[in-house]
Design a protein around this motif. Structure first.
Motif, mmCIF file in Angstrom:
data_model
loop_
_atom_site.group_PDB
_atom_site.id
_atom_site.type_symbol
_atom_site.label_atom_id
_atom_site.label_comp_id
_atom_site.label_asym_id
_atom_site.label_seq_id
_atom_site.Cartn_x
_atom_site.Cartn_y
_atom_site.Cartn_z
ATOM 1 N N ASP A 154 0.807 -1.226 0.000
ATOM 2 C CA ASP A 154 0.000 0.000 0.000
ATOM 3 C C ASP A 154 0.837 1.273 0.000
ATOM 4 O O ASP A 154 0.361 2.333 0.369
ATOM 5 N N LYS A 155 2.096 1.161 -0.389
ATOM 6 C CA LYS A 155 2.936 2.364 -0.431
ATOM 7 C C LYS A 155 2.864 2.972 -1.828
ATOM 8 O O LYS A 155 2.745 2.261 -2.816
ATOM 9 N N THR A 156 2.921 4.301 -1.872
ATOM 10 C CA THR A 156 2.839 4.944 -3.178
ATOM 11 C C THR A 156 4.218 5.220 -3.760
ATOM 12 O O THR A 156 4.348 5.547 -4.929
ATOM 13 N N ASP A 157 5.245 5.056 -2.935
ATOM 14 C CA ASP A 157 6.611 5.286 -3.398
ATOM 15 C C ASP A 157 7.025 4.159 -4.353
ATOM 16 O O ASP A 157 7.187 3.013 -3.951
ATOM 17 N N GLY A 158 7.175 4.517 -5.613
ATOM 18 C CA GLY A 158 7.493 3.516 -6.629
ATOM 19 C C GLY A 158 8.862 2.885 -6.450
ATOM 20 O O GLY A 158 9.124 1.798 -6.962
ATOM 21 N N GLN A 164 10.490 -1.403 -2.937
ATOM 22 C CA GLN A 164 10.270 -2.727 -3.536
ATOM 23 C C GLN A 164 9.415 -3.619 -2.645
ATOM 24 O O GLN A 164 8.769 -4.547 -3.130
ATOM 25 N N GLY A 165 9.443 -3.322 -1.353
ATOM 26 C CA GLY A 165 8.676 -4.126 -0.412
ATOM 27 C C GLY A 165 8.956 -3.660 0.989
ATOM 28 O O GLY A 165 9.833 -2.825 1.204
ATOM 29 N N PHE A 166 8.185 -4.173 1.944
ATOM 30 C CA PHE A 166 8.470 -3.824 3.334
ATOM 31 C C PHE A 166 8.054 -4.958 4.251
ATOM 32 O O PHE A 166 7.335 -5.877 3.846
ATOM 33 N N ALA A 167 8.556 -4.898 5.479
ATOM 34 C CA ALA A 167 8.231 -5.909 6.482
ATOM 35 C C ALA A 167 7.855 -5.201 7.766
ATOM 36 O O ALA A 167 8.508 -4.233 8.163
ATOM 37 N N LYS A 168 6.772 -5.647 8.377
ATOM 38 C CA LYS A 168 6.446 -5.155 9.727
ATOM 39 C C LYS A 168 5.884 -6.301 10.530
ATOM 40 O O LYS A 168 4.991 -7.012 10.064
ATOM 41 N N LYS A 176 5.172 -9.742 11.625
ATOM 42 C CA LYS A 176 5.255 -10.980 10.852
ATOM 43 C C LYS A 176 4.548 -10.829 9.504
ATOM 44 O O LYS A 176 4.048 -11.804 8.936
ATOM 45 N N GLN A 177 4.498 -9.584 9.015
ATOM 46 C CA GLN A 177 3.852 -9.337 7.736
ATOM 47 C C GLN A 177 4.843 -8.773 6.741
ATOM 48 O O GLN A 177 5.716 -7.980 7.095
ATOM 49 N N ILE A 178 4.668 -9.193 5.497
ATOM 50 C CA ILE A 178 5.509 -8.610 4.447
ATOM 51 C C ILE A 178 4.627 -8.196 3.283
ATOM 52 O O ILE A 178 3.542 -8.742 3.075
ATOM 53 N N ALA A 179 5.099 -7.215 2.523
ATOM 54 C CA ALA A 179 4.406 -6.801 1.309
ATOM 55 C C ALA A 179 5.450 -6.621 0.223
ATOM 56 O O ALA A 179 6.538 -6.098 0.479
ATOM 57 N N ILE A 180 5.134 -7.088 -0.959
ATOM 58 C CA ILE A 180 6.049 -6.959 -2.091
ATOM 59 C C ILE A 180 5.372 -6.082 -3.140
ATOM 60 O O ILE A 180 4.214 -6.335 -3.503
ATOM 61 N N ASN A 181 6.060 -5.070 -3.596
ATOM 62 C CA ASN A 181 5.539 -4.223 -4.665
ATOM 63 C C ASN A 181 5.241 -5.106 -5.882
ATOM 64 O O ASN A 181 6.116 -5.828 -6.348
ATOM 65 N N PRO A 182 3.986 -5.063 -6.402
ATOM 66 C CA PRO A 182 3.678 -5.918 -7.560
ATOM 67 C C PRO A 182 4.574 -5.603 -8.760
ATOM 68 O O PRO A 182 4.718 -6.426 -9.653
ATOM 69 N N LEU A 183 5.173 -4.406 -8.746
ATOM 70 C CA LEU A 183 6.068 -4.041 -9.843
ATOM 71 C C LEU A 183 7.546 -4.205 -9.455
ATOM 72 O O LEU A 183 8.429 -3.678 -10.130
ATOM 73 N N ALA A 184 7.798 -4.934 -8.385
ATOM 74 C CA ALA A 184 9.186 -5.115 -7.937
ATOM 75 C C ALA A 184 10.035 -5.662 -9.085
ATOM 76 O O ALA A 184 9.591 -6.531 -9.833
ATOM 77 N N GLN A 185 11.243 -5.125 -9.172
ATOM 78 C CA GLN A 185 12.128 -5.526 -10.275
ATOM 79 C C GLN A 185 12.526 -6.999 -10.162
ATOM 80 O O GLN A 185 12.592 -7.704 -11.148
#
Ligand SMILES: [Zn+2]
Length: 283
Positions: free
Chosen positions: A155-159, A162-166, A168-177
């Motif tokens: 949910d980050k708008t910063d292109g 690439q991803g973040f962890a908080k 026990k949760q992680i999120a990966i930018n769907p556009l991650a290189q």
């Protein structure tokens, strides 16, 4: 037979984990080679085994202890020297202080890690043919479930993120290189850092070490599984090693190197089919 009471042997010829990590970072292909030969051992031991094979001119391949080879119908050749690996020793310690009260004395277990020379590569043995070596598949969703990590929406708008962890949760930018590299990097943060308090630490140095730890885990995992991203991670870590005062292998502290190997190991094991997870130190 192994004696029951063994004292910790001095092992001056065994490289430190940090030295093994620097070796892995600087030699493309080394991790994959180590993983394909020794995948059922821990990542640190894989590299330790491969380096000993290289130093002694032994063809890397499956390794087992002397008795385990016997059960597989193979015999260690006369005069072959065992490879040294690091293994955990679990000991029991009785707390005799408790004997004065009614309670039974408490038995506590503790684990130490020791180096032992007990393993032989298949090329140091002869006997029945072994079946073909199959390297188990690795499944990301299974790994996340086994590690108790939840994948949440990015949910980050910063292109550039690439991803973040908080927690026990992680999120990966769907556009991650490099989605796999980012996945391993973020899992590493959850295993190594997010439980240590706030992850968005503002102090520069500790944060850098954390980034190097996470990126090193990503490097080990990408390369072991032959996934894209290893080269990028290698470049990042090499830059970091070179940055402060020229090339400095000591820049990776021994404790960090141990954490890196342990996390990579956890991730790789967590994604394997359960039946493929043998007890590493059996026999
Ligand atoms: Zn990071």
């Amino acid at each position: 037979m192994e004696k029951q009471t063994q004292t910790q042997t001095e092992t001056p010829d065994i490289p430190k984990w940090s030295a093994l990590l620097v070796e892995a970072v600087n030699k493309p292909g080394l991790i994959m080679k180590a993983y394909s030969a020794f995948w059922n051992y821990s990542v640190g031991n894989q590299i330790l085994a491969l380096i000993q094979c290289q130093l002694r001119g032994i063809q890397p391949g499956p390794i087992n202890t002397f008795p385990k080879w016997q059960t597989l119908g193979r015999v260690v050749k006369r005069g072959e020297r065992a490879l040294t690996l690091c293994m955990p020793l679990t000991r029991k310690r009785r707390d005799d202080e408790a004997t004065d009260n009614d309670e039974r004395p408490e038995e506590q277990t503790y684990t130490t890690f020791v180096h032992r020379a007990r393993w032989f590569v298949v090329s140091q043995t002869y006997g029945s043919d072994l079946g073909p070596i199959t390297i188990p598949e690795w499944d990301a969703e299974q790994a996340l479930a086994a590690l108790g990590i939840e994948r949440i929406a990015f949910d980050k708008t910063d292109g550039n993120c690439q991803g973040f962890a908080k927690g026990k949760q992680i999120a990966i930018n769907p556009l991650a290189q490099l989605p796999h590299k980012t996945l391993f990097h973020e899992i590493a943060h959850t295993l190594l850092h997010t439980s240590e308090g706030s992850f968005t630490d503002t102090e520069q140095t500790p944060r850098n070490i954390r980034e190097v730890e996470a990126e090193s885990v990503a490097l080990l995992c990408c390369e072991a599984l032959g996934l894209e991203g290893g080269d990028y991670a290698r470049g990042y870590i090499q830059n970091w090693l070179f940055e402060p005062i020229g090339y400095n292998a000591e820049a990776i502290p021994e404790k960090s190197a141990q954490k890196i190997f342990r996390a990579a190991d956890q991730i790789l094991r967590a994604g394997r089919p359960t039946k493929e997870r043998p007890a590493e130190y059996a026999n």
